[in-house]
Design an enzyme around this catalytic site. Structure first.
Site, short mmCIF file in Angstrom:
data_model
loop_
_atom_site.label_atom_id
_atom_site.label_comp_id
_atom_site.label_asym_id
_atom_site.label_seq_id
_atom_site.Cartn_x
_atom_site.Cartn_y
_atom_site.Cartn_z
N THR A 99 -11.06 27.38 59.89
CA THR A 99 -10.13 27.29 58.76
C THR A 99 -9.37 28.60 58.64
O THR A 99 -9.97 29.68 58.72
CB THR A 99 -10.87 26.99 57.44
N PHE A 101 -7.29 31.04 56.38
CA PHE A 101 -7.02 31.41 54.99
C PHE A 101 -5.85 32.38 54.98
O PHE A 101 -5.66 33.15 55.93
CB PHE A 101 -8.25 32.07 54.36
#
Ligand SMILES: O=C(O)C(=O)C[C@]1(C(=O)O)C=C[C@@H](O)C=C1
Length: 372
Positions: A265, A267
């Site tokens: 992921t 960010f």
């Protein structure tokens, strides 16, 4: 040598370390004063400048990690000096950071990894709340997810970046490992319900279908909420980070259940300003093409002609009118690079809208092995 004698030497060594930390803190405070004076001289009015210097922090951590060839573990050097600098910065200026909560989410872990425990955190219930906190100045920086390697873009983050006057200052790519967590007394064979955030369930869809075909999948607002549900359900389990087991007192029934080993992921750190050029940068961009034949091709040619490599290209409904699309692009380079500037100039002739969402240093994926 006896343990008592060795411990006495440790105590003496700790006192020397403490003296050096205090000396370092005084230097940081002096730097803080110097930065304020320089900013005031340069800008007579306007909001107080953010004194944090991420590029300097990264240089400190990289230099010390390279120097760490001794007994003390290299991975611990970063963690120790992350907190040393977080503490030093807090003496210069409080750092308020908004993140998408609740406690225990990957977003919070990403924020703590970047800013340390001396930052002052503001938990937001929604992604809009993080953007609002930065926009209003309630927080100097914000942390939200922008894309996942399995599920693609976090569309709301993209929409809010396009809409607002908040830009991307930094990125952090976390390798996300999901585990199946349950209360102590729940054996794997009795799991009938699996709780988690829709993105986490989707990232483990294949494993869940194969290993828990009869279990009911229950969507929750976050993986933290899933962990809390698992604590209450004697036939329930949660898909969450292994680190969440530590946070919530759950048992790990199965590890690494995500369908793709390299599930990551990305960010982004949101701020009022983006980053200075480092030579290893990424620029995020949004544009909408004119309703003309070949307009999109002209845009892509504008990048190709200037040798600008695109690492992401996707389309989003424009939120302005039905069937109107915005394109999101990540390109390699800083918006101040000559070739990027020329490409941006050239593509503007084929676009109704071009918006730079931020230039920032590219960072390699990292795997968190403990809760920051
Ligand atoms: O060198 C600076 O600019 C400092 O403020 C010192 C320091 C540090 O502790 O090393 C602290 C905060 C900054 O974000 C960067 C580095």
């Amino acid at each position: 040598m006896s343990i008592e004698s060795l411990r006495a030497q440790i105590d003496a060594t700790d006192e020397r370390i403490l003296e050096l930390l205090n000396e370092r803190a005084s230097l940081a405070v002096a730097i803080g004063h110097a930065k304020r004076a320089a900013h005031t001289a340069a800008n007579k009015e306007g909001a107080e400048k953010l004194l944090r210097d991420p590029e300097r922090e990264r240089a400190v951590l990289d230099r010390l990690s390279a120097l760490a060839k001794g007994q003390f573990p290299q991975h611990a050097v970063r963690a120790v000096f992350r907190e040393v600098m977080s503490g030093c910065l807090s003496l210069e200026q409080p750092l308020h950071v908004a993140f998408l909560g609740p406690e225990g989410t990957f977003t919070q872990m990403a924020a703590r990894y970047l800013f340390g425990l001396s930052a002052q955190y503001r938990e937001a219930a929604t992604i809009e709340g993080v953007f609002d906190a930065v926009r209003t100045g309630d927080a100097a920086l914000g942390v939200v997810a922008i894309e996942n390697s399995t599920e693609g873009s976090v569309t709301l983050t993209a929409d809010l970046l396009i809409e607002g006057n908040v830009v991307v200052r930094e990125e952090l790519v976390l390798l996300i490992e999901h585990a199946l967590l349950a209360r102590d007394s729940v054996p794997f064979s009795s799991v009938q319900r699996v709780y988690s955030h829709p993105q986490a369930l989707a990232q483990c869809r294949g494993w869940l279908t194969k290993n828990l075909p009869g279990a009911q999948l229950v969507q929750t607002a976050s993986t933290t909420a899933a962990a809390r549900q698992a604590l209450l359900d004697t036939a329930g389990a949660a898909v969450a980070s292994p680190l969440a087991a530590e946070l919530h007192g759950l048992t790990i029934l199965r590890e690494r259940i995500q369908d793709r080993t390299e599930n990551a992921t990305r960010f982004v750190v949101l701020g009022k300003e983006d980053a200075p050029r480092t030579g290893r940068d990424r620029t995020s961009l949004a544009f909408s093409v004119k309703d003309e034949r070949g307009a999109l091709r002209r845009v892509l040619s504008a990048f190709e002609e200037e040798g600008v490599n695109l690492s992401r290209l996707e389309s989003r409904p424009s939120q302005q009118k039905p069937w109107d699309y915005v394109f999101l692009v990540d390109l390699e380079g800083h918006r101040t690079d000559d070739n990027v500037q020329r490409a941006l100039e050239n593509l503007r002739s084929a676009c109704d809208m071009v918006k730079v969402l931020g230039s920032y240093a590219r960072r390699d994926p990292i795997r968190l092995t403990s809760i920051p």
